[in-house]
Design an enzyme around this catalytic site. Structure first.
Site, PDB file in Angstrom:
ATOM      1  CE  LYS A 108      38.053 -42.076  10.595  1.00  0.00           C
ATOM      2  NZ  LYS A 108      37.549 -41.196  11.666  1.00  0.00           N
TER       3      LYS A 108
HETATM    4  P1  NAD Z   1      34.431 -32.904   5.255  1.00  0.00           P
HETATM    5  O1  NAD Z   1      34.723 -33.720   4.067  1.00  0.00           O
HETATM    6  O2  NAD Z   1      33.013 -32.584   5.590  1.00  0.00           O
HETATM    7  O3  NAD Z   1      35.218 -31.502   5.157  1.00  0.00           O
HETATM    8  C1  NAD Z   1      36.585 -31.417   4.955  1.00  0.00           C
HETATM    9  C2  NAD Z   1      36.929 -29.979   4.581  1.00  0.00           C
HETATM   10  O4  NAD Z   1      38.343 -29.813   4.525  1.00  0.00           O
HETATM   11  C3  NAD Z   1      36.378 -29.553   3.217  1.00  0.00           C
HETATM   12  O5  NAD Z   1      35.906 -28.226   3.320  1.00  0.00           O
HETATM   13  C4  NAD Z   1      37.625 -29.584   2.315  1.00  0.00           C
HETATM   14  O6  NAD Z   1      37.527 -28.717   1.209  1.00  0.00           O
HETATM   15  C5  NAD Z   1      38.678 -29.136   3.322  1.00  0.00           C
HETATM   16  N1  NAD Z   1      40.045 -29.445   2.948  1.00  0.00           N
HETATM   17  C6  NAD Z   1      40.552 -30.587   2.430  1.00  0.00           C
HETATM   18  N2  NAD Z   1      41.876 -30.457   2.226  1.00  0.00           N
HETATM   19  C7  NAD Z   1      42.206 -29.195   2.615  1.00  0.00           C
HETATM   20  C8  NAD Z   1      43.407 -28.453   2.639  1.00  0.00           C
HETATM   21  N3  NAD Z   1      44.550 -28.999   2.208  1.00  0.00           N
HETATM   22  N4  NAD Z   1      43.376 -27.179   3.120  1.00  0.00           N
HETATM   23  C9  NAD Z   1      42.226 -26.633   3.562  1.00  0.00           C
HETATM   24  N5  NAD Z   1      41.057 -27.297   3.560  1.00  0.00           N
HETATM   25  C10 NAD Z   1      41.048 -28.554   3.088  1.00  0.00           C
HETATM   26  O7  NAD Z   1      35.161 -33.637   6.473  1.00  0.00           O
HETATM   27  P2  NAD Z   1      34.828 -33.524   8.027  1.00  0.00           P
HETATM   28  O8  NAD Z   1      33.872 -34.608   8.367  1.00  0.00           O
HETATM   29  O9  NAD Z   1      34.516 -32.122   8.372  1.00  0.00           O
HETATM   30  O10 NAD Z   1      36.241 -33.966   8.662  1.00  0.00           O
HETATM   31  C11 NAD Z   1      37.309 -33.042   8.828  1.00  0.00           C
HETATM   32  C12 NAD Z   1      38.309 -33.604   9.824  1.00  0.00           C
HETATM   33  O11 NAD Z   1      37.642 -33.815  11.083  1.00  0.00           O
HETATM   34  C13 NAD Z   1      38.926 -34.951   9.465  1.00  0.00           C
HETATM   35  O12 NAD Z   1      40.238 -35.006   9.975  1.00  0.00           O
HETATM   36  C14 NAD Z   1      38.052 -35.946  10.220  1.00  0.00           C
HETATM   37  O13 NAD Z   1      38.731 -37.178  10.463  1.00  0.00           O
HETATM   38  C15 NAD Z   1      37.827 -35.167  11.497  1.00  0.00           C
HETATM   39  N6  NAD Z   1      36.648 -35.587  12.278  1.00  0.00           N
HETATM   40  C16 NAD Z   1      35.418 -35.620  11.707  1.00  0.00           C
HETATM   41  C17 NAD Z   1      34.326 -35.994  12.480  1.00  0.00           C
HETATM   42  C18 NAD Z   1      32.915 -35.961  11.935  1.00  0.00           C
HETATM   43  O14 NAD Z   1      31.966 -36.165  12.728  1.00  0.00           O
HETATM   44  N7  NAD Z   1      32.701 -35.696  10.663  1.00  0.00           N
HETATM   45  C19 NAD Z   1      34.497 -36.380  13.824  1.00  0.00           C
HETATM   46  C20 NAD Z   1      35.776 -36.314  14.379  1.00  0.00           C
HETATM   47  C21 NAD Z   1      36.847 -35.911  13.591  1.00  0.00           C
END
Ligand code: NAD
Length: 418
Positions: A108
């Protein structure tokens, strides 16, 4: 790495590992070897801002183990990023990749920055600087990055371009989650959310819940928005969503395409006229069949775990449930937990497909990609359920032990070096 234990996320990842290793009867001497991250790299990133001022950002990359192939994992831009959080996320990536049989160790990366406060030019300079500093430690056979919170396809395009300039030719396989025009994979952008929805819908069937089950999604970014769209395609009703700016709730169901238009216009779900405003905390405890945390880690805590009114907790985010909350959920068998390392593994599975396609310079269509993705997810879900039943353990311990076991097998076969 005792100094990392001041990070709550790293401590949580270690506590989860220790409990699982105890369940597995893993010899004490092996435990530290399997748990400790192999490489931690921290860099300072002086970047010229639009104002002319130079800000020195902090960047990290942790490669958890090098036993089974290159390391693989996302890059996060968030103000709370620190080395401990990055190490925790790298450890979870290791168990996730092993669980779904990918030839990778976990990794990461992160930069401590609020991307919403930066201009596009500033984000580009931060990304190119971070990539330059990481060049000695990354490569298609060494460590491959992907998007995570606060980063996206454009971030990956800048990384690929910076690395390619350095080596003198285009190297698409240096990152995944990049635009299709430069060697990205069809279906990668949607993969994590689609995978979350696929797992949740299988469990809806398993529990005989209605097809039009109510779904609440925390976080409406990459994972949350595609999970919501896919759940709607399976026939579910999305009754609540939240993001950093607030939450909206409508027990009759939100009109997703109108919500998408609203978010495209205003950048936030708050203010959407098709639902009522509600606080982010309250949204999590509204009645629903499926609750999908898809934002930050440690949001299901001892404060709210007892109040959840869902039947399925589908963990889109990494590490959304604290150890204390897990203990409470174990006393609530009516809630079926789909653990993060299974539930959100669609992203890294299609990242793996992207890497394979880039290495062979031969690309698949989206139907082939989704078929392969769903086959892996379906098989893994069944294996986890069988393991949980066989040992009478919770789904998280089952998934973690299956993943950890594969890393142990690799380390035992190879010896002390990797
Ligand atoms: P992103 O930045 O695209 O979206 C994150 C979202 O969460 C945004 O809408 C933001 O406004 C919201 N957010 C942040 N803090 C918040 C809060 N306190 N309450 C409510 N909403 C809140 O990120 P993402 O890529 O969608 O990742 C989200 C999660 O999924 C993370 O934990 C990431 O590690 C995990 N993840 C992502 C992927 C991927 O392919 N992008 C893969 C596996 C896991």
């Amino acid at each position: 790495m005792k100094h990392l234990l001041t990070s709550p996320a790293y401590k949580m990842a270690c506590d989860q590992f220790d409990a699982t290793a105890a369940f597995m009867n893993m010899p004490e001497t092996l435990r530290e070897r399997v748990k400790q991250p192999k490489r931690l790299v921290s860099v300072s990133l002086p970047v010229k801002m639009d104002s002319g001022e130079v800000i020195v950002y902090e960047g990290h990359r942790v490669q958890h183990h090098l036993t089974l192939g290159p390391t693989k994992g996302g890059l996060r831009y968030h103000p709370a990023v620190d080395l401990g959080e990055v190490a925790a996320l790298a450890m979870w990536m290791s168990w996730k990749c092993a669980l779904v049989d990918l030839p990778y160790g976990g990794a990461k990366g992160g930069v401590t920055v609020d991307p919403h406060k930066c201009s596009i030019g500033e984000l580009e300079r931060i990304t190119r600087r971070y990539t330059s500093e990481m060049i000695p430690f990354i490569g298609p056979q060494t460590d491959v990055m992907a998007p995570d919170m606060g980063t996206n396809e454009q971030t990956m395009a800048w990384m690929m371009d910076t690395y390619s300039h350095q080596v003198g030719h285009a190297v698409p396989s240096i990152v995944t989650g990049k635009p299709v025009s430069i060697g990205g994979s069809l279906g990668r952008k949607e993969a994590t959310g689609r995978g979350v929805a696929f797992c949740a819908s299988r469990v809806i069937d398993h529990l005989n819940l209605p097809n039009d089950s109510r779904v609440i999604v925390q976080g409406f970014g990459n994972v949350g928005s595609y999970a919501a769209a896919s759940m709607a395609k399976y026939g579910a009703r999305i009754v609540g969503v939240s993001d950093l700016g607030g939450a909206v709730y409508n027990p009759k169901g939100l009109d997703l395409s109108a919500l998408d238009d609203h978010v495209a216009r205003t950048k936030n779900v708050a203010g959407f006229p098709g639902g009522d405003a509600i606080s982010n905390e309250e949204l999590l405890v509204q009645p629903c069949e499926v609750l999908i945390p898809a934002a930050l880690d440690r949001v299901i805590t001892e404060q709210n775990a007892g109040k959840l009114q869902c039947r399925i907790l589908a963990e889109g985010a990494n590490g959304p449930t604290t150890i204390e909350a897990d203990n409470i959920l174990r006393q609530r068998p009516e809630i079926f937990v789909i653990p993060d390392i299974l539930c959100n593994s669609g992203g890294v599975i299609v990242s793996y497909f992207e890497w394979v396609q880039d290495l062979q310079s031969f690309f698949w269509n989206e139907t082939e990609i989704n078929d392969k993705l769903y086959r892996i997810l379906g098989r893994t879900l069944e294996t986890v359920l069988k393991e949980a039943k066989k040992h009478n353990i919770d789904n998280r311990t089952a998934a973690l032990s299956l993943g950890i076991q594969k890393v142990v097998a690799g380390k035992t076969a190879r010896g002390l070096f990797p």
